[in-house]
Enzyme design. Structure first.
Site, PDB file in Angstrom:
ATOM      1  N   LYS A  71       0.810  -1.225   0.000  1.00 47.46           N
ATOM      2  CA  LYS A  71       0.000   0.000   0.000  1.00 47.46           C
ATOM      3  C   LYS A  71       0.845   1.278   0.000  1.00 47.46           C
ATOM      4  CE  LYS A  71      -4.237  -1.579   2.232  1.00 47.46           C
ATOM      5  NZ  LYS A  71      -5.205  -1.269   3.288  1.00 47.46           N
ATOM      6  N   GLY A 134      -2.254   1.169   9.403  1.00 49.36           N
ATOM      7  CA  GLY A 134      -2.859   1.688   8.178  1.00 49.36           C
ATOM      8  C   GLY A 134      -4.342   1.985   8.334  1.00 49.36           C
ATOM      9  N   TYR A 228     -13.185  -8.454  10.639  1.00 49.35           N
ATOM     10  CA  TYR A 228     -14.415  -9.123  10.171  1.00 49.35           C
ATOM     11  C   TYR A 228     -14.278 -10.644  10.145  1.00 49.35           C
ATOM     12  CZ  TYR A 228     -11.896  -8.948   5.763  1.00 49.35           C
ATOM     13  OH  TYR A 228     -10.931  -9.048   4.801  1.00 49.35           O
TER      14      TYR A 228
HETATM   15  P1  ATR Z   1      -3.580  -2.359   9.313  1.00 54.88           P
HETATM   16  O1  ATR Z   1      -3.033  -1.911   8.002  1.00 54.88           O
HETATM   17  O2  ATR Z   1      -4.611  -3.458   9.176  1.00 54.88           O
HETATM   18  O3  ATR Z   1      -4.040  -1.246  10.157  1.00 54.88           O
HETATM   19  P2  ATR Z   1      -1.057  -2.534  10.683  1.00 54.88           P
HETATM   20  O4  ATR Z   1      -0.645  -1.309   9.966  1.00 54.88           O
HETATM   21  O5  ATR Z   1      -0.102  -3.684  10.740  1.00 54.88           O
HETATM   22  O6  ATR Z   1      -2.393  -3.130  10.061  1.00 54.88           O
HETATM   23  O7  ATR Z   1      -1.505  -2.120  12.179  1.00 54.88           O
HETATM   24  C1  ATR Z   1      -1.840  -3.046  13.166  1.00 54.88           C
HETATM   25  C2  ATR Z   1      -2.197  -2.330  14.459  1.00 54.88           C
HETATM   26  O8  ATR Z   1      -2.608  -3.321  15.413  1.00 54.88           O
HETATM   27  C3  ATR Z   1      -1.027  -1.582  15.092  1.00 54.88           C
HETATM   28  O9  ATR Z   1      -1.516  -0.398  15.693  1.00 54.88           O
HETATM   29  C4  ATR Z   1      -0.543  -2.544  16.191  1.00 54.88           C
HETATM   30  O10 ATR Z   1       0.025  -1.913  17.316  1.00 54.88           O
HETATM   31  P3  ATR Z   1       1.602  -1.481  17.329  1.00 54.88           P
HETATM   32  O11 ATR Z   1       1.722  -0.346  16.373  1.00 54.88           O
HETATM   33  O12 ATR Z   1       1.838  -1.057  18.735  1.00 54.88           O
HETATM   34  O13 ATR Z   1       2.362  -2.699  16.911  1.00 54.88           O
HETATM   35  C5  ATR Z   1      -1.864  -3.134  16.622  1.00 54.88           C
HETATM   36  N1  ATR Z   1      -1.709  -4.427  17.297  1.00 54.88           N
HETATM   37  C6  ATR Z   1      -1.385  -5.608  16.729  1.00 54.88           C
HETATM   38  N2  ATR Z   1      -1.349  -6.587  17.669  1.00 54.88           N
HETATM   39  C7  ATR Z   1      -1.668  -5.997  18.861  1.00 54.88           C
HETATM   40  C8  ATR Z   1      -1.805  -6.449  20.208  1.00 54.88           C
HETATM   41  N3  ATR Z   1      -1.624  -7.735  20.517  1.00 54.88           N
HETATM   42  N4  ATR Z   1      -2.162  -5.559  21.154  1.00 54.88           N
HETATM   43  C9  ATR Z   1      -2.364  -4.242  20.851  1.00 54.88           C
HETATM   44  N5  ATR Z   1      -2.237  -3.754  19.590  1.00 54.88           N
HETATM   45  C10 ATR Z   1      -1.899  -4.607  18.607  1.00 54.88           C
END
Ligand code: ATR
Length: 288
Positions: A71, A134, A228
């Protein structure tokens, strides 16, 4: 489906793309709208993105979607980028205008449309956004464009939350913004109207987790989960048990796809609202 010499090809590029629902959604829309198009998925391996994009131009592919992990990288191969996509730094939809590839992001629009379809106003609301990836960036930016009263972003990695908060603060002076960690003490749970889970917490296969304890919220809130898979996450089940209104990520998924189709085709009197309802029923039987 009646494929012939004039069928337009649309597609999704990403890696991995297995189990993507996009082909089901877009081919369903093509069929409902009786447009002569077909939508496929291409699993694009690392380092071949540039070649793929130039071959799309050569083959006159009319439009495509982009998913993880391309992206951001896709942006350097495009001829122009829409302002919102530029601001949030990610593209998920591309339209081919006679050989010029223009990038857009429909995630925020899809989220917003799903709220508007339920008659939910944005301007007088305080949103609690969980996560700073994202999806969080797209949703927060769109909420700011729509004039949300306040946006609070919580994330484990504070720098990521700060980056989104600062971007909103710089571009939308009238929107109040705050950010912090999950145990953020300077924030009042009672001011929140809508919680949006933009993290992957609760997503299949880790379905027994929730991103935040809903018992912290004494006033009624709307809980929106962008996850989802499963359709009803543990977070949404807990919200229902507390008597809170809920919305599932499937409505955002459908509406971001419809927004991509609108970029590719324009409105053209398509009955997208009817399609949205039918698609929801169709997908309920197709999400594993
Ligand atoms: P997307 O594009 O779907 O938003 P991403 O950019 O990988 O995916 O973002 C994932 C989000 O989920 C991030 O904010 C991540 O937190 P960090 O930035 O602190 O890593 C959050 N996330 C993933 N696993 C998590 C967990 N177990 N607890 C809290 N936040 C989590």
């Amino acid at each position: 489906m009646n494929i012939d010499w004039s069928t337009d090809l649309y597609c999704l590029i990403g890696h991995p793309i297995s189990k993507s629902l996009s082909p089901k959604i877009h081919n369903y829309i093509f069929s409902e709208n009786k447009t002569n198009g077909i939508y496929l998925c291409f699993d694009v391996k690392e380092k071949s993105l540039e070649t793929v994009i130039s071959s799309f131009k050569a083959l006159n592919i009319k439009g495509f979607n982009v998913t993880i992990p391309y992206k951001i990288e896709i942006m350097k191969y495009l001829d122009d980028i829409d302002r919102e996509a530029e601001m949030l730094g990610a593209v998920n939809t591309v339209k081919n205008f006679d050989g010029r590839l223009i990038g857009y992001n429909t995630d925020g629009i899809g989220f917003l449309k799903s709220l508007k379809n339920k008659g939910i106003e944005i301007t007088n609301k305080t949103f609690l956004i969980l996560g700073a990836g994202g999806a969080s960036s797209a949703i927060s930016t769109r909420l700011a464009i729509e004039g949300a009263k306040k946006i609070i972003i919580l994330n484990r990695d504070l720098n990521k939350a700060k980056k989104i908060a600062c971007k909103i603060e710089d571009n939308f002076r009238d929107v109040l913004v705050n950010y912090g960690p999950y145990n953020f003490i300077d924030f009042n749970f009672d001011e929140v109207n809508i919680i949006v889970n933009c993290t992957s917490v609760g997503m299949y296969p880790n379905i027994d987790f929730v991103p935040i304890d809903l018992n912290l919220f004494r006033k009624k809130v709307l809980v929106y989960d962008v996850v989802y898979k499963p359709l009803k996450t543990k977070f949404l089940k807990m919200a229902e048990d507390k008597g809170f209104a809920t919305m599932s990520g499937i409505s955002m998924l459908i509406n971001q796809a419809i927004a991509s189709q609108q970029i590719w085709y324009g409105d053209n009197n398509f009955k997208f609202d009817v399609i949205e309802k039918r698609l929801e029923g169709f997908l309920y039987n197709n999400v594993e």
